[in-house]
Design a protein around this motif. Sequence first.
Motif, short mmCIF file in Angstrom:
data_model
loop_
_atom_site.label_atom_id
_atom_site.label_comp_id
_atom_site.label_asym_id
_atom_site.label_seq_id
_atom_site.Cartn_x
_atom_site.Cartn_y
_atom_site.Cartn_z
N ILE A 1 -3.99 -0.03 -5.54
CA ILE A 1 -4.26 0.09 -4.14
C ILE A 1 -5.85 -0.84 -4.13
N ASN B 1 -12.08 2.60 0.12
CA ASN B 1 -11.28 2.57 -0.69
C ASN B 1 -11.54 4.23 -1.07
N LYS C 1 -11.51 6.91 0.76
CA LYS C 1 -9.99 7.75 1.18
C LYS C 1 -8.72 7.96 0.84
N PHE C 2 -8.56 6.56 0.17
CA PHE C 2 -7.77 5.99 -0.56
C PHE C 2 -7.75 6.96 -2.12
N THR C 3 -8.14 6.81 -2.78
CA THR C 3 -9.15 7.57 -3.55
C THR C 3 -8.62 8.94 -3.59
N LEU D 1 1.01 -1.15 0.16
CA LEU D 1 -0.23 -0.29 0.05
C LEU D 1 0.67 1.37 -0.10
N MET E 1 0.88 4.25 -2.76
CA MET E 1 0.91 5.36 -3.13
C MET E 1 1.26 5.98 -2.97
N LEU F 1 -6.78 -3.56 -1.69
CA LEU F 1 -8.42 -3.39 -0.25
C LEU F 1 -8.88 -4.73 -0.65
N CYS G 1 -2.91 5.13 4.90
CA CYS G 1 -3.02 6.66 3.98
C CYS G 1 -3.07 8.04 5.34
N SER H 1 -3.29 4.03 -8.39
CA SER H 1 -4.98 4.34 -7.74
C SER H 1 -5.65 1.96 -8.13
#
Length: 542
Positions: free
Chosen positions: A340, A412, A414-416, A328, A332, A344, A372, A337
């Motif tokens: 990631i 997902n 929040k990571f995006t 991850l 990141m 997940l 994150c 994307s």
Amino acid sequence: MLKVMIVDDEFYFREALKISLLWEELGLEICGEAKNGKEALQKIQDLNPDITIVDINMPIMDGLEFAKKVKEKKINTKILILTGHSEFGYAKQAVSLGVCNYLLKPVNEDELTNCLCEMKADIEKEVNIKVEVEKLKEQVKENIPLLKEKFLNDLVQGNSVIKSEEVFNKIKYLKMNMLSEYYRVAVIEVDYDENREWTDEDKQLWIFAVKNITEEILQEHFEFEMCYDSDDRLCIILCLNGDEEDSLIEDKFEKVRVLVDKYFSFSISIGIGNRKRDIFDVTSSYKESIIALKNKLTVGSNKVILYSSVDDLELKLNLFTAEHRSQLLLSMRTGNSEEIKMILTNIFKDVRGKNIHYEILLVVCVEIMSVCMEIIAEMGISFKDIFPKDELNVLEEIQLKQSIDEMESWVNRKFTDAVEYIKKNKNTKASQLIEKVKKYILDNYQDDELDINKMAKNLFVNYGHLCFIFKRETGITINEYLTKFRIKKAKELFDSGNQLVVSVAKKVGYADANYFGKCFKKYYGLAPSKYIENVSQKKYQK
């Protein structure tokens, strides 16, 4: 009596219709008439008819246009369309506009009577439903004795600090039959669908309906008291004498669940704690029921969940590994994307396949989000740019989710958001960081203890992130840049007349003159002493 308005462009038809039926015997009265849709619209607000009989074919504004306007203006009247055979297709269109029914001209009196009676029955039914809803609202407000509710709420949540004797006196005063050998708490929670808009009024009505069903099912078999906790969950304190089978308790709550699922547009989940002897241990059984209820995230909602069944769930599974963390972090930093999302997806797929305790699920989500947040901190990004004010408490936000799907979707997202923000701002941030590194080297290259750790610490940047960004943006490592910079400075000193290798090495940050010599030769192809000799010869020749 219900009011009827007649809308038709034929005067004699309107007059005939007024006398063709025994309106009063039908419980109806003619409140007005109009010769076209436009005139009817002007009158309808004042006349407020319950039923409007409309001819489909009229000048100025026909019946279809009138029905459309009534629907747009949200006027509460039921429309009966009258049509000739040639306009039958229009009648179908009228039904799509909210028209209740239509009849063919010439009108048959019996058909008209039956149609009006059906419409009247529908109106009366709707009125009765509204009355019942209003009564239900009043019951929600009036039928909960506040003192009893507060006492029970304090008891289940452990807020009561009064002594045993006072508790029993209060039970007697409030006329509650709670003196029993055992106590057991069950908690019922509505499974709210996040895709459906629930008003506070909706929630109160449905919870009250669930309460009524629960009372009806349990009262034949148990003594019990009910209250609501601080999260509007329904708490049932079962007062047991010791001879009740656990299977009977589970069966009755399962019946409650099935009935709610069958007759309402939502489901419920029920958590049941263990039996307790002391009334002051009711709070312990309540906490167990909450733990059981929270495990609906892993075992599924719309179920009866016993604390005894989740107490043995696995608590030691390592579902978020060091490898997951490394993958991850790398994805990141590279802004990948798709990678990631795949990582997940695999983690949550593994979670769904394990029989785990909900606390482990929370830990997994928090560990994932820590990656994150680490990257956000590395990049010097404000948390508020990724997390809205109401989402800054990550653990609290995760605990609010009603299912694993909701958790996965939020993580997902929040990571995006973080990756998109980093991509949008990376060029400016990266170039600023590179310039800071170069400036720091310029100011400190003479320090023989200068290294990347020292730079990262003084620039308040993560070591790994600093190395990654510098190599990505410049194509070389920080150590390569530092060595090249120092050797270049050493050459400048030799060119300006410095002839002591040890002295020059020290001035450019090398404590070991031999190592300095090897580095210098690597860049310029000559040992420092030979380079000095060549510089001297060139000056002598001049």
